[in-house]
Each structure stands twice: as C-alpha cells, then as structure tokens.
Write an enzyme that holds these catalytic residues in place. Structure first.
Site, PDB file in Angstrom:
ATOM      1  CE  LYS A 176      -1.124   0.069   4.991  1.00 19.53           C
ATOM      2  NZ  LYS A 176      -0.690   1.330   5.546  1.00 19.53           N
ATOM      3  CG  ASP A 177       3.681   2.018   2.770  1.00 20.30           C
ATOM      4  OD1 ASP A 177       2.547   2.458   3.027  1.00 20.30           O
ATOM      5  OD2 ASP A 177       4.416   1.489   3.622  1.00 20.30           O
TER       6      ASP A 177
ATOM      7  NE  ARG B 211      -7.775   3.303   3.533  1.00 20.06           N
ATOM      8  CZ  ARG B 211      -7.959   2.565   4.626  1.00 20.06           C
ATOM      9  NH1 ARG B 211      -9.146   2.063   4.888  1.00 20.06           N
ATOM     10  NH2 ARG B 211      -6.972   2.340   5.475  1.00 20.06           N
ATOM     11  NE  ARG B 212      -6.634   2.798   8.586  1.00 23.80           N
ATOM     12  CZ  ARG B 212      -5.324   2.677   8.776  1.00 23.80           C
ATOM     13  NH1 ARG B 212      -4.651   3.635   9.382  1.00 23.80           N
ATOM     14  NH2 ARG B 212      -4.684   1.603   8.365  1.00 23.80           N
TER      15      ARG B 212
ATOM     16  NE  ARG C 186       0.869  13.737   9.955  1.00 21.60           N
ATOM     17  CZ  ARG C 186       0.503  13.141   8.845  1.00 21.60           C
ATOM     18  NH1 ARG C 186       1.074  12.021   8.450  1.00 21.60           N
ATOM     19  NH2 ARG C 186      -0.446  13.669   8.086  1.00 21.60           N
TER      20      ARG C 186
ATOM     21  NE  ARG D 257       0.724   5.977  12.959  1.00 23.98           N
ATOM     22  CZ  ARG D 257       0.172   6.016  11.788  1.00 23.98           C
ATOM     23  NH1 ARG D 257      -1.088   5.648  11.634  1.00 23.98           N
ATOM     24  NH2 ARG D 257       0.840   6.408  10.727  1.00 23.98           N
TER      25      ARG D 257
ATOM     26  CB  CYS E 230      -1.359   8.998   0.822  1.00 22.32           C
ATOM     27  SG  CYS E 230      -0.529   7.408   0.739  1.00 22.32           S
TER      28      CYS E 230
END
Length: 359
Positions: free
Chosen positions: A96-97, A147-148, A165, A171, A259
């Site tokens: 996904k990155d 997105r979330r 972040r 986190r 992103c």
C-alpha cells in the site's frame, strides 16, 4: 569479480553471489523483511542473503514536511535510490506504500499472500470492552488516514477524528501514555506481524470501513532488468493476491488517487470470479460514490510464453502467472474507476485534494 554485484567465496572455493535486501529500520519493516528473507532462504538454501538497514532522518523530520510528502514515500524513495545504485538487490515494502506507477527501471517482482487487509480498532486501556459504537460522545479517535476518517465520520457521527503520526510503536505509545485519544485505527496486518493481536478490540468489516489499495500485502521491488532476481522472487507470488491487487491498483491509478485522497476498496475471489468494490469519499464522508463489478479470472493456466521484464501491470511483473487473468483484473479496475468517474468521482476527489492541501 568486478561489477555492481557482491560475491563471497565459500570454504570450498566456490564463489556465490550475495543477495542484499534493503529495509527501513522500523521494527515492523524489519519483521516484514526478515519474514521474506526466511522464505527465500528456505527456497534457495545456497544463496547468501544480507539485510541492509537504510538509515534516514526518520522521526527527526519536521511533521509539517511529513504531512506534505509523507514519511513512507520518503523511505520508499530512499530505498529505490539504493536499488538504483546497486547497493541492494531487492526491497521489501508494504504494497500500500508503493505508488501505482513506479519509476522507470523498477518493478514489483513478487506480491506475497495477503494478511488480513482490514483495519483494526485499538482502544485506550481505560476503554477496554467498548467498541466504536459504544464509546462516549465526542471521544477522539486517532488516525492519519483520510480514507479511514472519511468513512468512519459518516458511520460513527458521535466520534471525533484527529491526526496521529509515527510508526506503530510511536502511535501505540501516544495512545497508552496520554489521554489524548480514546482509540486509534491501525491496519490489522501490521499489528498481527508485530505480535500485537491482543491489542485488537475490533476488526472493521467493509460495511464500516473498506481498506486501502494493496493493504495487508507485502511486495518485493527489484530492478526490472535483473532477470535472475526477478525469477528468484517470482515464486513468492500469491496468485489470488496478485490479481486482487492488480485490480485495486488499476482502479486507484485511473482515479489518479493516492494517500492525499479518500479512496477505498474491497476485493474477493470466489468461483473463478474476481469481485471489486471501490469507493471515493469527500473528506467528511458526507459525499461518496461506491460501486461493485466482477470479472472472470478463469484461465487455462497457460503462463506468459515469453518472459519479458517490460510486461508490467500497474507496476507488477508476474511472468509465472497466466496473462489473460492479469489483463482481466487490470481491466476490472479500470472499468470500475471509469464507472465512478462517469458519476462524478473526479469532482469529489478534486475538492477532497484541495481541502487537504489547504489544511
């Protein structure tokens, strides 16, 4: 021996090439890289593998810079530079990155079997036993993903969402050691790989939150011209994951998403059919478009007859898999994106991008 490659001399005098694997230095990146190295070692016991940790300024970079270019894209560029300079031979990424268009000369040589692609809720210890539904009004949820946030704002209007972040360890520390957040949202795959399953209090299904393109899958990036390495890593391709991710990446690329805009997907392979659900959202989730399409991926199992490293589909080279199934998956992603674009997806994403850039 001269040249860009590194060799070692065995005790018996035999010379072997060393395969150098580049990785970021975060704990999760290291775990993911080690898991790939272990698989390769099992398949090729005579190959010498060396893991090269890439140093970056990491957490010292100003948050303002990170919010614009993204910490992950910074690391990705750094690893690709090492690949380009022949300092490493392959790099392990979270798929996904990786952008849907890779720089010239690079390709994704393997997409490994996908871990759970869904997002997970990790609660502050004082909220144990609760869920997003039962958290008190105005509870603050931490997520760095547009997105979330877009999906969850719409689904759970009583909650508030704020940026958080840093890597997974950072986190979790911010969640546990302060009272700023009632919960944070993280990818279930990363938590599982770190061995932190016990912290997951809720997995968000597609009705609550669809996932990011490629989420949960690991990718191995290599030099496209390096046929030996390409052939070596290609055995790690997981066919279903490859087809799902080709469809997802084609969908995202056609939408010109990244992103900086809220785009989400859900894919499933069932009875030789590939199902793709894709959606775009405004930043607050109030405006959205969502559609599902399917295609047949049944094939006669004939693989690409001629191995040509230039045959890439959204950055993925899978010469050991049937071409027609890959083509059908890519077309599915394009068709679904075109359907959403015909219904106004570009307008939603343009406004989302402008608002995000202005933040």
């Amino acid at each position: 021996m001269e040249g860009p490659y590194k060799y070692v001399r065995e005790g018996n005098g035999k010379v072997s090439r060393v395969i150098r694997i580049g990785t970021r230095k975060s704990q999760l990146a290291r775990i993911q890289t080690d898991s790939v190295a272990e698989k390769l070692k099992g398949l090729y016991p005579n190959v010498h593998l060396e893991i090269v940790g890439m140093t970056t300024t990491g957490d010292k970079i100003l948050d303002i810079a990170l919010s614009k270019i993204g910490e992950k894209s910074l690391f990705t560029k750094e690893l690709e530079t090492a690949l380009e300079r022949n300092e490493v031979d392959l790099v392990v990424h979270s798929l996904k990155d990786l952008p849907t268009t890779l720089p010239p000369g690079f390709t994704i040589g393997a997409v490994l079997k996908r871990e759970n692609p869904h997002d997970a809720v990790v609660l502050h210890p004082k909220n144990m036993g609760k869920s997003l539904d039962t958290l008190p009004d105005k509870s603050v949820i931490g997520t760095s993903s547009l997105r979330r946030a877009a999906q969850l704002k719409k689904r759970f209007p009583h909650l508030e969402f704020k940026d958080i972040r840093g890597n997974l360890n950072t986190r979790l520390k911010k969640l546990d050691e302060k009272d700023d957040f009632s919960a944070i949202i993280l990818a279930a795959a990363g938590l599982r790989r770190m061995g932190w399953d016990s912290r997951v209090s809720q997995i968000l299904g597609p009705e609550d939150c669809m996932y990011a393109v490629g989420q949960g899958a690991l990718a191995i990036e290599v030099r496209a011209r390096d046929k030996d390495i390409l052939e070596m890593v290609s055995v790690l391709h997981d066919p279903n994951t490859v087809l799902r991710c080709i469809a997802e990446r084609a969908f995202l690329r056609r939408l010109e998403g990244g992103c900086s805009v809220p785009v989400a997907v859900h894919t499933e392979v069932k009875d030789s059919q590939l199902y793709l659900t894709g959606a775009v959202y405004s930043l607050d989730g109030s405006d959205s478009l969502k559609e599902t399409m399917q295609t047949s991926i049944a094939s006669d199992n004939k693989v690409e007859e001629q191995v040509d490293e230039r045959v890439q589909r959204v950055g993925v080279t899978a010469n050991n898999m049937p071409g027609p199934a890959q083509d059908a998956s890519e077309k599915l992603g394009l068709d679904l994106a075109n359907l959403l674009l015909s219904k106004g997806a570009k307008e939603i994403l343009t406004v989302a991008r402008q608002l995000n850039d202005a933040r």
